[in-house]
Structures are given as C-alpha cells and as structure tokens.
Design a protein around this motif. Structure first.
Motif, PDB file in Angstrom:
ATOM      1  N   ALA A  30     -32.939   0.212  -5.321  1.00 40.96           N
ATOM      2  CA  ALA A  30     -31.777   0.175  -4.441  1.00 40.96           C
ATOM      3  C   ALA A  30     -31.988   1.002  -3.175  1.00 40.96           C
ATOM      4  O   ALA A  30     -31.284   0.823  -2.196  1.00 40.96           O
ATOM      5  N   ALA A  31     -32.972   1.895  -3.174  1.00 39.76           N
ATOM      6  CA  ALA A  31     -33.182   2.753  -2.008  1.00 39.76           C
ATOM      7  C   ALA A  31     -34.037   2.034  -0.966  1.00 39.76           C
ATOM      8  O   ALA A  31     -34.852   1.183  -1.279  1.00 39.76           O
ATOM      9  N   THR A  32     -33.844   2.387   0.279  1.00 37.14           N
ATOM     10  CA  THR A  32     -34.650   1.859   1.362  1.00 37.14           C
ATOM     11  C   THR A  32     -35.842   2.774   1.553  1.00 37.14           C
ATOM     12  O   THR A  32     -35.685   3.988   1.626  1.00 37.14           O
ATOM     13  N   ILE A  33     -37.033   2.203   1.642  1.00 39.83           N
ATOM     14  CA  ILE A  33     -38.224   3.023   1.847  1.00 39.83           C
ATOM     15  C   ILE A  33     -38.204   3.568   3.259  1.00 39.83           C
ATOM     16  O   ILE A  33     -38.027   2.829   4.218  1.00 39.83           O
ATOM     17  N   ASP A  34     -38.363   4.871   3.392  1.00 39.24           N
ATOM     18  CA  ASP A  34     -38.390   5.523   4.692  1.00 39.24           C
ATOM     19  C   ASP A  34     -39.729   5.211   5.347  1.00 39.24           C
ATOM     20  O   ASP A  34     -40.776   5.528   4.807  1.00 39.24           O
ATOM     21  N   SER A  35     -39.692   4.574   6.500  1.00 35.23           N
ATOM     22  CA  SER A  35     -40.943   4.198   7.164  1.00 35.23           C
ATOM     23  C   SER A  35     -41.398   5.269   8.145  1.00 35.23           C
ATOM     24  O   SER A  35     -42.344   5.073   8.877  1.00 35.23           O
ATOM     25  N   GLY A  36     -40.728   6.412   8.161  1.00 30.79           N
ATOM     26  CA  GLY A  36     -41.090   7.476   9.085  1.00 30.79           C
ATOM     27  C   GLY A  36     -42.335   8.224   8.663  1.00 30.79           C
ATOM     28  O   GLY A  36     -42.800   8.116   7.545  1.00 30.79           O
ATOM     29  N   ARG A  37     -42.861   8.966   9.618  1.00 33.50           N
ATOM     30  CA  ARG A  37     -44.007   9.830   9.350  1.00 33.50           C
ATOM     31  C   ARG A  37     -43.567  11.272   9.526  1.00 33.50           C
ATOM     32  O   ARG A  37     -42.709  11.573  10.347  1.00 33.50           O
ATOM     33  N   TYR A  38     -44.172  12.148   8.759  1.00 30.18           N
ATOM     34  CA  TYR A  38     -43.818  13.554   8.791  1.00 30.18           C
ATOM     35  C   TYR A  38     -45.080  14.385   8.916  1.00 30.18           C
ATOM     36  O   TYR A  38     -46.137  14.009   8.429  1.00 30.18           O
ATOM     37  N   LYS A  39     -44.961  15.511   9.591  1.00 33.01           N
ATOM     38  CA  LYS A  39     -46.031  16.510   9.595  1.00 33.01           C
ATOM     39  C   LYS A  39     -45.500  17.690   8.796  1.00 33.01           C
ATOM     40  O   LYS A  39     -44.497  18.303   9.166  1.00 33.01           O
ATOM     41  N   VAL A  40     -46.155  17.966   7.687  1.00 36.28           N
ATOM     42  CA  VAL A  40     -45.767  19.080   6.835  1.00 36.28           C
ATOM     43  C   VAL A  40     -46.814  20.176   7.026  1.00 36.28           C
ATOM     44  O   VAL A  40     -48.006  19.941   6.855  1.00 36.28           O
ATOM     45  N   THR A  41     -46.343  21.353   7.430  1.00 33.39           N
ATOM     46  CA  THR A  41     -47.234  22.485   7.625  1.00 33.39           C
ATOM     47  C   THR A  41     -47.079  23.430   6.439  1.00 33.39           C
ATOM     48  O   THR A  41     -45.967  23.852   6.118  1.00 33.39           O
ATOM     49  N   ILE A  42     -48.193  23.711   5.782  1.00 36.98           N
ATOM     50  CA  ILE A  42     -48.210  24.615   4.640  1.00 36.98           C
ATOM     51  C   ILE A  42     -48.988  25.858   5.060  1.00 36.98           C
ATOM     52  O   ILE A  42     -50.170  25.770   5.400  1.00 36.98           O
ATOM     53  N   SER A  43     -48.316  26.993   5.050  1.00 36.61           N
ATOM     54  CA  SER A  43     -48.948  28.271   5.382  1.00 36.61           C
ATOM     55  C   SER A  43     -48.869  29.170   4.156  1.00 36.61           C
ATOM     56  O   SER A  43     -47.778  29.373   3.609  1.00 36.61           O
ATOM     57  N   LEU A  44     -50.005  29.686   3.733  1.00 30.54           N
ATOM     58  CA  LEU A  44     -50.062  30.555   2.549  1.00 30.54           C
ATOM     59  C   LEU A  44     -50.803  31.840   2.888  1.00 30.54           C
ATOM     60  O   LEU A  44     -51.835  31.807   3.559  1.00 30.54           O
ATOM     61  N   ASN A  45     -50.280  32.947   2.425  1.00 31.30           N
ATOM     62  CA  ASN A  45     -50.984  34.225   2.425  1.00 31.30           C
ATOM     63  C   ASN A  45     -51.098  34.633   0.965  1.00 31.30           C
ATOM     64  O   ASN A  45     -50.151  34.444   0.201  1.00 31.30           O
ATOM     65  N   TYR A  46     -52.232  35.188   0.589  1.00 30.51           N
ATOM     66  CA  TYR A  46     -52.410  35.550  -0.814  1.00 30.51           C
ATOM     67  C   TYR A  46     -53.054  36.922  -0.948  1.00 30.51           C
ATOM     68  O   TYR A  46     -53.739  37.400  -0.037  1.00 30.51           O
ATOM     69  N   VAL A  47     -52.814  37.554  -2.094  1.00 34.34           N
ATOM     70  CA  VAL A  47     -53.483  38.791  -2.492  1.00 34.34           C
ATOM     71  C   VAL A  47     -53.925  38.599  -3.940  1.00 34.34           C
ATOM     72  O   VAL A  47     -53.112  38.305  -4.812  1.00 34.34           O
ATOM     73  N   VAL A  48     -55.232  38.748  -4.190  1.00 32.14           N
ATOM     74  CA  VAL A  48     -55.785  38.672  -5.543  1.00 32.14           C
ATOM     75  C   VAL A  48     -56.062  40.100  -6.009  1.00 32.14           C
ATOM     76  O   VAL A  48     -56.680  40.884  -5.282  1.00 32.14           O
ATOM     77  N   THR A  49     -55.590  40.431  -7.221  1.00 37.19           N
ATOM     78  CA  THR A  49     -55.771  41.778  -7.776  1.00 37.19           C
ATOM     79  C   THR A  49     -56.560  41.700  -9.069  1.00 37.19           C
ATOM     80  O   THR A  49     -56.220  40.933  -9.962  1.00 37.19           O
ATOM     81  N   ASP A  50     -57.605  42.527  -9.161  1.00 38.71           N
ATOM     82  CA  ASP A  50     -58.383  42.678 -10.389  1.00 38.71           C
ATOM     83  C   ASP A  50     -57.926  43.968 -11.047  1.00 38.71           C
ATOM     84  O   ASP A  50     -58.268  45.061 -10.604  1.00 38.71           O
ATOM     85  N   ASP A  51     -57.132  43.879 -12.103  1.00 36.67           N
ATOM     86  CA  ASP A  51     -56.635  45.052 -12.815  1.00 36.67           C
ATOM     87  C   ASP A  51     -57.596  45.359 -13.951  1.00 36.67           C
ATOM     88  O   ASP A  51     -57.632  44.662 -14.963  1.00 36.67           O
ATOM     89  N   ASP A  52     -58.368  46.422 -13.783  1.00 37.25           N
ATOM     90  CA  ASP A  52     -59.351  46.800 -14.795  1.00 37.25           C
ATOM     91  C   ASP A  52     -58.747  47.585 -15.945  1.00 37.25           C
ATOM     92  O   ASP A  52     -59.450  47.959 -16.878  1.00 37.25           O
TER      93      ASP A  52
END
Length: 181
Positions: A30-52
């Motif tokens: 029943a839904a109409t397919i959206d024929s638009g285009r999108y630009k999705v920007t994904i920005s990630l910052n990460y910190v990896v911790t080694d807990d000894d």
C-alpha cells in the motif's frame, strides 16, 4: 520499450528480495516507493581501551571515521565495513560497520515517514595475544531512524563479554540525512 520496463521491474523485485534477506522488511504494497535520493553522513569517533585488570595501566587508542553514503530505491543495501580501529595495548581492536536504506514504511512509533532512512551500526570487539587476533569477544548493534533534514547523535559502548575484563570500545556517533533528489 516493454523489454526495458520488464528488466526494470525484475531489478526492483530482486532489490526487494535482497532487502528482506538482509534483515529489512520490504515496503508494504500500500505504500508508495520513495524515488528520492539521500546523502547520509556517518561520523564516528571511538576510543578502544585495553583493561589489563591491574587497576593502573589501561592503554587506549582513539580515532575517527566519516563516510557519506548515497541511498535510494536502486542503491544496494548491505553491510559496509568502515574499517578496523587502531589497536590498544597490543591486543584489543574493533571492526566498525554500517548499512543504510530508505525506510519507507511505519517505524516502531507507528508514524509513516517516507523521507526517513534506517541506519544500522555494528561493532565487533576483538581481544587476543596480538593486534592481528581474530578472537571476537564482544558485539554491539544499534539501529537509528533519521528523517530527511535532521540528524541524531549519541554514544554507546561495547564490552569484552568473553574474558571477564573491562576491555571496551566507546563509539560517539552523528548521523545526518540530507535529501538530494
């Protein structure tokens, strides 16, 4: 002309089947397919911790990723690796991945938003004897629904659930959805 139309319909049907297999529900009839285009920007910052576990030395490394993803009805929907993070303490690293798709249906709150995209972020934490280990010890998965012209942001952690340590990756994210066509 009829052959071109049939090929186009076959491609659309194949794309819908792929989307279902990839874990996305197909667009309701029943839904109409959206024929638009999108630009999705994904920005990630990460910190990896080694807990000894010694309470003193917890080596960390940090980094970031930024990626623009074009999404529309004829773009593939699949997991894309964003990359391997730097390695902390010579033994802990993570794999970051994403997948993006138009979400032209009802989202969990029941609202219909035809200009919305669904973004899945996946993180696998690895810990072993070296930075080349393939021993996966923690998983994190988050799903976001982002309306056109808006963004969402926040943080999440993925912990080492196999070794009983506090090894972790902390991910700060910002996801922006811009309609471009």
């Amino acid at each position: 002309m009829s052959t071109l139309r049939n090929r186009t319909l076959a491609l659309v049907a194949t794309g819908a089947a792929s989307a279902v297999l990839a874990g996305f529900s197909a667009t309701p009839a029943a839904a109409t397919i959206d024929s638009g285009r999108y630009k999705v920007t994904i920005s990630l910052n990460y910190v990896v911790t080694d807990d000894d576990g010694d309470g003193v030395s917890n080596p960390t490394v940090s980094g970031s990723y930024k990626r623009d993803v074009n999404v529309g009805p004829f773009y593939p929907v699949d997991w894309e690796p964003l990359g391997k993070t730097a390695c902390a303490g010579g033994e802990v690293w993570a794999q970051l991945q994403e997948r993006v798709a138009i979400y032209d249906s009802r989202n969990p709150d029941g609202a219909h938003r035809p200009n919305q995209v669904r973004v899945d972020l996946g993180t696998v934490l690895y810990e072993g004897a070296s930075c080349s280990t393939g021993d996966s010890d923690g998983y994190g998965y988050r799903t976001f629904y982002v309306d056109a012209g808006t963004d969402t942001y926040g943080t999440f952690n993925v912990y080492n659930t196999e070794e009983g340590s506090s090894d972790k990756i902390k991910v700060a994210y910002r996801i922006t959805n811009s309609k471009v066509g």
